[in-house]
Design an enzyme around this catalytic site. Structure first.
Site, PDB file in Angstrom:
ATOM      1  N   GLU A  79       0.860  -1.184   0.000  1.00 27.61           N
ATOM      2  CA  GLU A  79       0.000   0.000   0.000  1.00 27.61           C
ATOM      3  C   GLU A  79       0.891   1.226   0.000  1.00 27.61           C
ATOM      4  O   GLU A  79       1.953   1.241   0.629  1.00 27.61           O
ATOM      5  CB  GLU A  79      -0.930   0.042   1.215  1.00 27.61           C
ATOM      6  CG  GLU A  79      -1.779   1.304   1.228  1.00 27.61           C
ATOM      7  CD  GLU A  79      -2.851   1.340   2.299  1.00 27.61           C
ATOM      8  OE1 GLU A  79      -3.752   2.196   2.204  1.00 27.61           O
ATOM      9  OE2 GLU A  79      -2.786   0.526   3.233  1.00 27.61           O
ATOM     10  N   GLU A 136     -11.406  -2.940   4.049  1.00 26.41           N
ATOM     11  CA  GLU A 136     -11.902  -3.442   5.328  1.00 26.41           C
ATOM     12  C   GLU A 136     -13.263  -2.813   5.607  1.00 26.41           C
ATOM     13  O   GLU A 136     -13.469  -2.151   6.611  1.00 26.41           O
ATOM     14  CB  GLU A 136     -10.898  -3.202   6.467  1.00 26.41           C
ATOM     15  CG  GLU A 136     -10.373  -1.788   6.584  1.00 26.41           C
ATOM     16  CD  GLU A 136      -9.302  -1.646   7.667  1.00 26.41           C
ATOM     17  OE1 GLU A 136      -8.657  -2.657   8.011  1.00 26.41           O
ATOM     18  OE2 GLU A 136      -9.117  -0.519   8.160  1.00 26.41           O
TER      19      GLU A 136
END
Length: 667
Positions: A53, A382
């Site tokens: 990321e 998420e």
């Protein structure tokens, strides 16, 4: 999933007490019974991988080897990262549609003044003596006459008469936009250098997309990646590579979500966008943190292929970051979700389609006519709640209809337990997603008590992807050896349950020493060097020695999970067909060396003609590798003599991970 709650509480309390006292009661020699498992024993190739990321300047300023910040003048402040002098202005009708800004340089109209641009790079520019650096710029003369540019690399704090460490002339000869290049060779190594451009002509000149790359990049590719950082990834031998996030997939609003199609094609025309991590934490605030998309989805797929890892892209599910959402209206409405779903279908075609398809042809035009053989696709990062489930269900339906073999990964939310977690797991199984992404950034006690987390998971539903995890010590959330050791204890449970856990990736992956937002992190770097953390070595050892077949390993019929009476010992065992060897991983969290043996039953009567022990430990829990000593905590190996396994004494030093590789005699 709740059946062992009371036992876990007892284990957690026991561990807390022992941790505080710094001692445990020494126990008698434990005898390990190690046996073959009849069904579902194959270890997935994807079991341990990496997750990238763009946080902590992991992409621009990190893995992406570009050395110029704000190279196209597209930040909200066009001169952020630049110092200007003389007659410099910004214009917005440039040659690249997605990045229309450029600068115009005119003479300073004073012989003692100079028109110049100076770029600071990412916390400076790292230069290595006698290495080659390729400068390029798109430019045009504002007249029929050529305009000369002086290109310099310099060091502001140099203790020498002059700042300049390399220079070259660049002649802009055309009144049309063209790309110009020169090569510079520094005469000394600098960690915090700068790039400077002097306008030396009598007329005007326009500049766009100012770039500087080292010659020494991964596989010598143009628009390349830092070789040393990719080499660190390759060392891990990852089975899966998840990208591009993480929270940047979601964005702070729908306009700043990650959109993979915008990351393809010429880098000059990939739109620059804010990075959601530049303002997330006020105590680690970086307003100059943007995404150039120099590493886009094509490069991510290419890197997956280089690493021999399965690519696992994650796409936006029509939801922005739910931590930042104040109202459901900030998300994509259900009746507007088709474009998001089509992005997922198009991505599969881009990765797997033949060259007669629209997106397969695009891939071939970029230089990769063969498919990338995409198998896995994550929808949402998420996310949580009914709003995620109802959106995910539409993705699942469309993907199943067109690409039934794609393995779809859903989310269990940002927490490892609780009502939202249980709700999502129930819904993921109802939707028949193939794998569920679990995240946990937890403290010492949690990791010490979770080695049996997956022992009683339902084997008839979705598999588990432990997509983000790291031990965050309560008093000091930085990289430490004891945190890495606790991660190893937890990972023995992943080893033992690789029939249900198909993938696991530590997070975050990278962090720049001068520009991080989150820690701990797996790999740290500055402008010149890379440092592998203790957690890196744990990941490397578990990945490189994951084996091919999991084995049952118990003491008195119970797995070693640091439970009551087990003296803070953890264990897993595998058979490795490639090495023709049994591999035992033993973690000792106690303050005492411990001795074990292997029972005669099971594999105990096997004959091994040689062995090796890898030990990873230290006398100080709080240390980690650092820039001035990147070898403080590293594994050490030595050979051992082996005969019948049941006669082999096993020892595990206090506060350490030991891996025994026992090579079976013959084939």
């Amino acid at each position: 999933m709740k059946s062992n709650l009371i036992l876990k509480v007892i284990k957690c309390f026991t561990f807390c007490m022992f941790w505080a006292l710094g001692v445990v009661t020494y126990a008698d020699n434990k005898c390990l019974t190690i046996q073959r498992i009849e069904r579902n024993s194959t270890v997935p190739e994807t079991l341990y991988g990496v997750f990238f990321e763009d946080i902590n300047f992991a992409a621009d300023g990190g893995l992406y080897a570009e050395l110029i910040k704000n190279r196209s003048f597209e930040f909200d402040d066009p001169f952020m990262g630049w110092k200007i002098s003389g007659n410099v202005s910004v214009r917005s009708d440039g040659p690249f549609k997605s990045n229309p800004h450029y600068v115009r340089l005119l003479p300073a109209n004073n012989k003692w003044r100079r028109t110049s641009l100076q770029n600071e790079g990412f916390c400076g520019i790292g230069l290595k003596k006698d290495s080659l650096y390729h400068f390029s710029v798109w430019a045009r003369s504002l007249s029929e006459e050529s305009q000369n540019l002086l290109i310099e690399l310099g060091e502001s704090d140099a203790d020498t008469w002059g700042q300049v460490v390399a220079s070259a002339q660049c002649e802009v000869s055309s009144s049309e936009w063209e790309k110009y290049s020169v090569t510079l060779i520094p005469n000394r190594t600098c960690e915090h250098a700068f790039l400077r451009i002097f306008h030396q002509g009598k007329g005007g000149v326009d500049l766009e997309h100012v770039s500087l790359f080292p010659e020494d990049v991964w596989k010598h590719r143009k628009n390349g990646m830092r070789r040393d950082l990719v080499e660190a990834l390759a060392e891990l031998k990852p089975g899966v590579f998840r990208f591009p996030g993480g929270c940047i997939v979601e964005g702070t609003d729908l306009t700043t979500r990650y959109q993979w199609k915008r990351t393809l094609g010429p880098v000059e025309d990939r739109p620059v966008m804010e990075n959601r991590w530049h303002f997330t934490f006020q105590h680690r605030y970086y307003p100059d943190y943007y995404q150039s998309h120099g590493i886009g989805f094509y490069e991510f797929f290419q890197l997956s292929e280089d690493l021999e890892a399965e690519p696992l892209p994650v796409l936006n599910a029509g939801l922005i970051c739910q931590y930042m959402a104040e109202d459901i209206s900030q998300h994509a409405p259900l009746d507007s979700l088709q474009s998001y779903i089509q992005d997922a279908l198009d991505l599969i075609e881009f990765a797997n389609g033949d060259t007669l398809t629209y997106w397969g042809k695009k891939r071939a035009e970029l230089g990769h006519p063969l498919p990338f053989r995409l198998k896995y696709l994550g929808i949402g990062n998420e996310q949580w709640g009914p709003e995620y489930v109802e959106r995910l269900s539409l993705f699942v339906k469309s993907i199943r209809e067109k690409y039934p073999d794609i393995i779809i990964i859903g989310s269990s939310g940002p927490k490892p337990d609780g009502a939202d977690f249980d709700f999502l797991w129930k819904k993921m199984n109802e939707l028949k997603v193939d794998c569920v992404d679990e995240h946990f950034y937890k403290d010492e006690e949690w990791f010490a008590s979770q080695a049996d987390r997956y022992d009683n998971y339902n084997r008839n539903g979705a598999k588990v992807f432990a997509g983000e995890y790291a031990c965050h010590c309560r008093l000091d959330e930085r990289n430490r050896f004891d945190a890495a050791l606790l991660e190893a204890a937890f990972m023995t449970g992943i080893d033992r349950n690789s029939d249900i856990v198909s993938m696991a990736t530590y997070a975050p992956l990278f962090a720049h020493y001068k520009a991080w937002q989150w820690r701990p992190d797996l790999i740290w770097f500055d402008n010149l060097d890379v440092v592998r953390s203790a957690s890196f070595y744990v990941q490397k050892l578990f990945s490189c020695y994951k084996g091919t077949e999991r084995l049952d390993i118990t003491v008195e019929g119970l797995p070693l999970v640091g439970g009551l009476g087990q003296d803070s010992l953890y264990a897993s065992a595998v058979w490795d067909a490639h090495r023709n060897a049994y591999i035992l991983k033993l973690v000792n969290l106690s303050r005492n060396d411990q001795c074990l043996s292997i029972a005669e039953s099971g594999i105990g009567k096997e004959l091994c003609d040689r062995g090796e022990v890898i030990e990873f430990g230290t006398t100080c829990d709080s240390i980690d590798n650092r820039r001035d000593n990147n070898m403080l905590v590293v594994p050490k190996s030595y050979p051992i003599k082996v005969g019948s396994l049941h006669t082999l004494p096993l020892s595990v030093k206090s506060r350490s991970l030991s891996i025994y590789i026992l090579y079976r005699k013959g084939k």
